[in-house]
Design an enzyme around this catalytic site. Structure first.
Site, mmCIF file in Angstrom:
data_model
loop_
_atom_site.group_PDB
_atom_site.id
_atom_site.type_symbol
_atom_site.label_atom_id
_atom_site.label_comp_id
_atom_site.label_asym_id
_atom_site.label_seq_id
_atom_site.Cartn_x
_atom_site.Cartn_y
_atom_site.Cartn_z
ATOM 1 N N ARG A 148 0.852 -1.207 0.000
ATOM 2 C CA ARG A 148 0.000 0.000 0.000
ATOM 3 C C ARG A 148 0.880 1.246 0.000
ATOM 4 O O ARG A 148 0.554 2.246 -0.625
ATOM 5 C CB ARG A 148 -0.980 0.012 1.184
ATOM 6 N N TYR A 202 -14.783 18.541 -16.259
ATOM 7 C CA TYR A 202 -15.187 17.126 -16.270
ATOM 8 C C TYR A 202 -16.205 16.915 -15.156
ATOM 9 O O TYR A 202 -15.930 17.233 -13.989
ATOM 10 C CB TYR A 202 -13.951 16.238 -16.081
ATOM 11 N N ASP A 217 -5.818 19.503 -15.499
ATOM 12 C CA ASP A 217 -6.222 18.173 -15.951
ATOM 13 C C ASP A 217 -5.851 18.100 -17.432
ATOM 14 O O ASP A 217 -6.490 18.734 -18.276
ATOM 15 C CB ASP A 217 -7.726 17.979 -15.743
ATOM 16 N N LYS A 250 -7.253 6.759 -19.939
ATOM 17 C CA LYS A 250 -7.519 7.179 -21.305
ATOM 18 C C LYS A 250 -6.289 6.947 -22.189
ATOM 19 O O LYS A 250 -5.955 5.823 -22.472
ATOM 20 C CB LYS A 250 -7.982 8.645 -21.303
#
Ligand SMILES: *Cc1c(COP(=O)(O)O)cnc(C)c1O
Length: 378
Positions: A47, A99, A173, A198
């Site tokens: 983690r 977004y 972004d 993406k």
């Protein structure tokens, strides 16, 4: 070195144990301590850190020209970690067509947090400048934006923010542009966010996000802490897949940009199309700024069909090669009626279709759109 070279080599190392050229996937959740009770190899528990994640982060920092990067389990996990670093009463400036997931994070996940947010048209520097307040801590930029492909002037945003105060951090972004077409950190922006789901992953088979910074700062440090103790970590296989996708990123994105330009020109000349939103077209209001801050215009575009919602849905339904699905950045072209996925309070025009242009031959893409648009009476 150039980005094509960094895309293939940054973060990659020959495996010291076996000589493997392609990295092994390190599934181990835990790592051995020495007799002296320390961790000589630098890993403790997956983690906190993992060899595949570290390799991906090294590569991401290199692609954006940043000093440090964090790989997350999704693009929205990055947004969550950043917003979580703000104090109650802090103010955020974000684009009015941001977004939609970011609005959900700010409004619904952090609704009780007491944050103030101004959603403004970031293509207007006057409107942006007027929105800055003494308690502004975060300026969120998205360029090109989704789905109208609006272009925000990155150097101007960075300069105006710096003038307004040293405590305000800017974040871009850059998902639609990728590090290949646009380098926000070089424009003076403090941090870059990507949904690696993406273009970076590039094959529609892994969800992920990334935060890359130009310099050490409190929000970046908080995001790392928030990931470490909040647990929004990508799996070793996710990191491996994303890094594998990045090998071909520069070549894919340039081919997709070339295809998108031809498709945009075809659509602009078509009688059934009212409007095309593509920053590569001189008719696009952000074309000049895009030409200055991007090396090509990307694989995303949207267009408005004459006849509104029903006509747009009919065109999408008639497509045979374009796949009707959300998301973007894969090798296959996708088409999507955005308004119906964004819901009743959407600001997206009802006649708008968004397309993610893939790696097919443009002749085939144009032929498919031509036969689908033939369903529209003109
Ligand atoms: C998809 C997307 C996101 C969200 O990323 P996920 O990986 O789906 O969480 C954020 N910003 C933009 C521009 C996107 O396209």
């Amino acid at each position: 070195m150039k980005i094509e070279t960094r895309a293939v080599h940054a973060g990659r190392h020959i495996d010291p144990a076996t000589g493997a050229v392609t990295a092994p996937i390190h599934l181990s959740t835990t790592f051995e301590r020495s007799k002296e009770a320390d961790y000589p190899r630098g890993f403790i528990y997956s983690r906190d850190d993992n060899p595949n994640r570290r390799a991906l982060e090294e590569c991401l920092a290199s692609l954006e020209g940043g000093t440090d990067a964090i790989a997350f389990s999704s693009g929205l996990a990055v947004a969550t970690a950043l917003v979580q670093g703000l104090q109650p009463g802090d103010h955020i400036v974000a684009p009015d067509d941001v977004y939609w997931g970011l609005r959900k994070v700010i409004g619904e996940v952090f609704g009780k947090w007491g944050l103030e947010t101004s959603y403004v048209d970031m293509t207007s520097m006057d409107e942006f400048h007027a929105a800055l307040r003494p308690n502004t801590r975060l300026v969120w930029v998205e360029t090109p934006s989704n789905p109208l492909m609006k272009i925000t002037n990155l150097p101007t945003i960075a300069a105006l923010t710096r003038q307004a105060g040293p405590d305000i951090l800017t974040v871009c972004d850059g998902t639609f542009a990728t590090p290949v077409l646009q380098q926000p950190l070089d424009c003076g922006i403090d941090m870059v966010v990507h949904s690696t789901t993406k273009y970076l992953g590039g094959h529609s088979d892994v969800i992920g996000g990334a935060l890359i910074t130009r310099h050490a700062n409190p929000l970046f440090e908080h995001a790392r802490k928030s990931q470490k103790f909040g647990g929004s970590v990508p799996s070793p296989f996710d990191c491996w897949l994303t890094l594998r996708g990045i090998d071909t990123l520069p070549w894919r994105v340039r081919a997709q940009s070339e295809n998108a330009m031809r498709v945009a020109q075809f659509l602009e000349a078509h009688a059934a199309v009212e409007k095309v939103h593509y920053p590569g077209l001189p008719s696009h209001p952000g074309h000049k700024v895009a030409a200055r801050q991007m090396s090509a215009f990307g694989g995303m575009l949207s267009f408005e069909v004459r006849g509104g919602r029903a006509a747009a849905l009919a065109v999408a339904a008639a497509c045979e090669l374009f796949i009707r699905a959300t998301s973007l950045g894969g090798g296959h072209s996708l088409i999507e009626h955005r308004a119906s996925i964004e819901g009743p309070d959407t600001r997206t025009p009802q006649g708008l279709l968004r397309v993610s242009i893939g790696l097919e031959h443009t002749d085939d893409l144009i032929a498919d759109l031509a036969q689908a648009l033939a369903t529209v009476p003109v």
